[in-house]
Write a protein that holds these residues in place. Sequence first.
Motif, PDB file in Angstrom:
ATOM      1  N   ILE A   1       0.834  -1.197   0.000  1.00 14.29           N
ATOM      2  CA  ILE A   1       0.000   0.000   0.000  1.00 14.29           C
ATOM      3  C   ILE A   1       0.874   1.254   0.000  1.00 14.29           C
ATOM      4  O   ILE A   1       1.938   1.293   0.641  1.00 14.29           O
ATOM      5  CB  ILE A   1      -0.951  -0.003   1.218  1.00 14.29           C
ATOM      6  CG1 ILE A   1      -2.023   1.067   1.069  1.00 14.29           C
ATOM      7  CG2 ILE A   1      -0.183   0.144   2.534  1.00 14.29           C
ATOM      8  CD1 ILE A   1      -3.168   0.917   2.073  1.00 14.29           C
ATOM      9  N   ASN A   2       0.465   2.267  -0.763  1.00 18.44           N
ATOM     10  CA  ASN A   2       1.218   3.526  -0.811  1.00 18.44           C
ATOM     11  C   ASN A   2       1.021   4.304   0.484  1.00 18.44           C
ATOM     12  O   ASN A   2      -0.096   4.434   0.987  1.00 18.44           O
ATOM     13  CB  ASN A   2       0.757   4.381  -1.991  1.00 18.44           C
ATOM     14  CG  ASN A   2       1.231   3.817  -3.325  1.00 18.44           C
ATOM     15  OD1 ASN A   2       2.147   3.011  -3.370  1.00 18.44           O
ATOM     16  ND2 ASN A   2       0.586   4.230  -4.403  1.00 18.44           N
ATOM     17  N   ARG A   3       2.114   4.821   1.007  1.00 19.77           N
ATOM     18  CA  ARG A   3       2.054   5.545   2.281  1.00 19.77           C
ATOM     19  C   ARG A   3       1.661   7.005   2.078  1.00 19.77           C
ATOM     20  O   ARG A   3       1.894   7.586   1.021  1.00 19.77           O
ATOM     21  CB  ARG A   3       3.404   5.469   2.991  1.00 19.77           C
ATOM     22  CG  ARG A   3       3.798   4.059   3.395  1.00 19.77           C
ATOM     23  CD  ARG A   3       4.887   4.088   4.445  1.00 19.77           C
ATOM     24  NE  ARG A   3       5.291   2.749   4.841  1.00 19.77           N
ATOM     25  CZ  ARG A   3       6.065   2.496   5.865  1.00 19.77           C
ATOM     26  NH1 ARG A   3       6.529   3.487   6.619  1.00 19.77           N
ATOM     27  NH2 ARG A   3       6.393   1.255   6.175  1.00 19.77           N
ATOM     28  N   GLY A   4       1.052   7.555   3.137  1.00 22.21           N
ATOM     29  CA  GLY A   4       0.679   8.958   3.112  1.00 22.21           C
ATOM     30  C   GLY A   4      -0.545   9.255   2.271  1.00 22.21           C
ATOM     31  O   GLY A   4      -0.839  10.422   2.002  1.00 22.21           O
ATOM     32  N   VAL A   5      -1.258   8.208   1.861  1.00 20.45           N
ATOM     33  CA  VAL A   5      -2.438   8.392   1.022  1.00 20.45           C
ATOM     34  C   VAL A   5      -3.614   7.658   1.671  1.00 20.45           C
ATOM     35  O   VAL A   5      -3.485   6.497   2.071  1.00 20.45           O
ATOM     36  CB  VAL A   5      -2.212   7.827  -0.402  1.00 20.45           C
ATOM     37  CG1 VAL A   5      -3.460   8.039  -1.258  1.00 20.45           C
ATOM     38  CG2 VAL A   5      -1.007   8.483  -1.050  1.00 20.45           C
ATOM     39  N   LEU A   6      -4.757   8.341   1.765  1.00 23.22           N
ATOM     40  CA  LEU A   6      -5.955   7.701   2.287  1.00 23.22           C
ATOM     41  C   LEU A   6      -6.544   6.799   1.205  1.00 23.22           C
ATOM     42  O   LEU A   6      -6.870   7.259   0.118  1.00 23.22           O
ATOM     43  CB  LEU A   6      -6.988   8.753   2.710  1.00 23.22           C
ATOM     44  CG  LEU A   6      -8.305   8.209   3.272  1.00 23.22           C
ATOM     45  CD1 LEU A   6      -8.071   7.572   4.634  1.00 23.22           C
ATOM     46  CD2 LEU A   6      -9.352   9.307   3.377  1.00 23.22           C
ATOM     47  N   VAL A   7      -6.684   5.517   1.528  1.00 24.88           N
ATOM     48  CA  VAL A   7      -7.196   4.534   0.565  1.00 24.88           C
ATOM     49  C   VAL A   7      -8.531   4.006   1.053  1.00 24.88           C
ATOM     50  O   VAL A   7      -8.646   3.498   2.169  1.00 24.88           O
ATOM     51  CB  VAL A   7      -6.202   3.362   0.385  1.00 24.88           C
ATOM     52  CG1 VAL A   7      -6.753   2.357  -0.622  1.00 24.88           C
ATOM     53  CG2 VAL A   7      -4.841   3.877  -0.064  1.00 24.88           C
ATOM     54  N   ASN A   8      -9.558   4.128   0.224  1.00 28.75           N
ATOM     55  CA  ASN A   8     -10.871   3.547   0.512  1.00 28.75           C
ATOM     56  C   ASN A   8     -10.857   2.088   0.066  1.00 28.75           C
ATOM     57  O   ASN A   8     -10.634   1.808  -1.117  1.00 28.75           O
ATOM     58  CB  ASN A   8     -11.971   4.311  -0.224  1.00 28.75           C
ATOM     59  CG  ASN A   8     -12.131   5.727   0.284  1.00 28.75           C
ATOM     60  OD1 ASN A   8     -12.705   5.963   1.333  1.00 28.75           O
ATOM     61  ND2 ASN A   8     -11.603   6.688  -0.466  1.00 28.75           N
ATOM     62  N   VAL A   9     -11.105   1.202   1.021  1.00 33.06           N
ATOM     63  CA  VAL A   9     -11.019  -0.237   0.746  1.00 33.06           C
ATOM     64  C   VAL A   9     -12.416  -0.850   0.802  1.00 33.06           C
ATOM     65  O   VAL A   9     -13.196  -0.553   1.713  1.00 33.06           O
ATOM     66  CB  VAL A   9     -10.106  -0.940   1.771  1.00 33.06           C
ATOM     67  CG1 VAL A   9      -9.982  -2.430   1.450  1.00 33.06           C
ATOM     68  CG2 VAL A   9      -8.726  -0.282   1.792  1.00 33.06           C
ATOM     69  N   GLU A  10     -12.700  -1.698  -0.161  1.00 35.99           N
ATOM     70  CA  GLU A  10     -13.936  -2.467  -0.156  1.00 35.99           C
ATOM     71  C   GLU A  10     -13.591  -3.947  -0.214  1.00 35.99           C
ATOM     72  O   GLU A  10     -12.931  -4.398  -1.143  1.00 35.99           O
ATOM     73  CB  GLU A  10     -14.811  -2.104  -1.356  1.00 35.99           C
ATOM     74  CG  GLU A  10     -16.112  -2.901  -1.406  1.00 35.99           C
ATOM     75  CD  GLU A  10     -16.916  -2.600  -2.653  1.00 35.99           C
ATOM     76  OE1 GLU A  10     -17.986  -1.975  -2.520  1.00 35.99           O
ATOM     77  OE2 GLU A  10     -16.467  -2.981  -3.762  1.00 35.99           O
TER      78      GLU A  10
END
Length: 302
Positions: free
Chosen positions: A267-276
């Motif tokens: 996962i890329n750091r420093g980025v908000l990731v919406n996970v489903e």
Amino acid sequence: MEDKGETYYKSNEEETKWQSFKKMIWNSETKECLGRTGLSWFKITLFYIIFYACLAAFWTCMLVVFYQTLENDQPKWKLDASRIGSSPGLGFRPSPPEANIDSTLIWFNATRNETVEYWVSNLNETLHPYRLHSTGFNVQTCTKEQTASRERVCNFPLLEGKAEPCSLERQFGFPEGKPCILIKLNRIFDWIPEAYEEAPQELVPHLNEPFDKDRVYITCTGENSADKDNIGEVEYRPSQGIPFMYFPFTNQKGYMSPFVFAHFNHINRGVLVNVECRAWAKNINFDRGDRLGSVHFELLVD
């Protein structure tokens, strides 16, 4: 006659508030307490004793009749006949703090121990019952031929050892910035998954292992295009699919819900990731709008 009337009203005006209060409590002339005679108090007390006794008896009878329609070990309404329905939802752990009960954000800084500690502790608490119920008179090691029954449950072994990224020894990958998120099916009494004869076309691109029709598969993807770019490849531990042998749940003693760890190790750091995350079985309905058959959370790794 007029003189007597004047005297009577005069005496009432001269009566103090304290005297009036005492007279209300006990009137020695009429033998009344709080405006009622002893006989009047007896009658009203007897009335309410009988009234509430009848009310309690009626309520008890109705409760006894109601309990005759229920069973101790299973719900009266099951599957499609129940409000829960016959399509399980998904849950994720670790849970956000109670102070942010409505939040679905998992945020931590891998280099700051204090931000990692809560998530590791919460996940460890979730797994504690699994360790307690790993053995017992009704716990068995299951296979495709020997599945869970109404009397016996399947042991769900936990991942252990430093070689395993989703283990307590590795703190579930949080200090490394590669968190393991536990994804589980919600319990539905007597529910048994139905198998796909072959993998659905939408599932095929997300499979990390050969398709086995006797498994409920879990996939975790980015919800939007940007999220898909930032989530990276997701691994699943111990397997991407939950074997059918762990079903059904029938309120067996020591039953522990099977789960899958989604390991976000790219996962890329420093980025908000919406996970489903979504569950795949023929009788699991999926609707993104109503969150049927899926669960949503946000992941932010600094």
